[in-house]
Scaffold this active site. Structure first.
Site, PDB file in Angstrom:
ATOM      1  CB  CYS A 122      35.653  49.474  39.745  1.00 26.99           C
ATOM      2  SG  CYS A 122      36.959  48.970  38.604  1.00 26.99           S
ATOM      3  CB  CYS A 123      33.692  45.054  41.954  1.00 29.48           C
ATOM      4  SG  CYS A 123      35.286  45.050  42.808  1.00 29.48           S
ATOM      5  CB  CYS A 205      41.989  43.682  39.573  1.00 33.29           C
ATOM      6  SG  CYS A 205      40.483  43.267  38.648  1.00 33.29           S
ATOM      7  CB  CYS A 208      42.189  45.428  43.774  1.00 37.71           C
ATOM      8  SG  CYS A 208      41.458  46.824  42.903  1.00 37.71           S
ATOM      9  CB  CYS A 233      34.322  41.801  44.188  1.00 38.97           C
ATOM     10  SG  CYS A 233      34.152  40.056  43.803  1.00 38.97           S
TER      11      CYS A 233
END
Length: 244
Positions: A122-123, A205, A208, A233
């Site tokens: 995702c990162c 985010c 997170c 990340c």
């Protein structure tokens, strides 16, 4: 570039910057690599200080941000307040549509909670790939990293070579204490993210990031469900040569 030539250039840069104030360091860097210097901002307090110094001096340093699509409303408000205050452009980079659609379609919107691998993927889509586009063609990348931000960053140097992105990284506020940061923000009435006043230190985010408790490490509020050794990340893990 060879490692020797990189090392020599890093030494030259540090020699010229070492005795300068932060705002003068930024001006020197802008003149050293005209049109090829950029600042990444997440609208953290540190990034706001550097943005302030760049915009107030009218320096030839581009400012950009990564809009992951999952930022806090307070972050967007800080972004808007910064544009209103300085009337200078901040370029936004976004995730690749197809990559993001495929990821969410296959794994769901909150897959990053399920495993480290999915969180890193995702990162990669939301941050790392857009960063590569933002840094393309640049020679120097300025960041707001401070040594206190994470145990993983204490062995970094404030001027280093980023092997993954093939450019020089400079962290002008690397040795600043939190009190210095707060005092500078207040003295110059710089817009800042109000989440900082609610215990949020490192703000990324929204799903997170959480506020930290008294005594917790700065990085404890990021990906708190993972082992501490995994808490990066991918944006700041490529540096391999420094002048230290």
């Amino acid at each position: 570039m060879t490692q020797n030539s990189i090392h020599t250039e890093l030494q030259e840069i540090e020699k010229n910057l070492a005795s300068l104030k932060t705002e003068d360091q930024l001006r020197w860097l802008a003149n050293y690599a005209p049109g090829a210097v950029t600042l990444s901002t997440s609208f953290s307090e540190e990034d706001q200080i550097l943005t302030h110094q760049i915009f107030e001096q009218g320096l030839d340093i581009a400012v950009f941000t990564l809009d992951t699509g999952r930022l806090f409303p307070e972050t967007y408000s800080t972004w808007s307040a910064t544009l209103e205050r300085y009337q200078k452009p901040i370029t936004a980079y976004y995730p690749n549509d197809a990559a993001l659609q495929n990821f969410v379609g296959s794994n769901g919107p909150n897959a990053f909670y399920d495993s480290v691998a999915l969180r890193q993927q995702c990162c990669q889509i939301r941050k790392v790939e857009p960063l590569k586009r933002a840094l393309a063609g640049k020679k120097i990348w300025i960041t707001g990293i401070r040594a206190a931000h994470s145990p993983n960053r204490t062995d970094m140097h404030w001027i280093e070579w980023d092997e993954g992105n093939q450019l020089i990284k400079v962290h002008p506020l690397f040795n600043w204490a939190q009190e210095q940061v707060k005092n500078y923000i207040n003295a110059n009435v710089i817009p800042y993210n109000p989440l900082h006043d609610k215990g949020f230190v490192s703000i990324g985010c929204a799903p997170c990031t959480r506020a930290i408790k008294p005594g917790e490490d700065f990085r404890a509020g990021r990906w708190w469900w993972e082992d501490a050794s995994k808490k990066e990340c991918g944006l700041h893990v490529h540096a391999s040569v420094s002048n230290a």
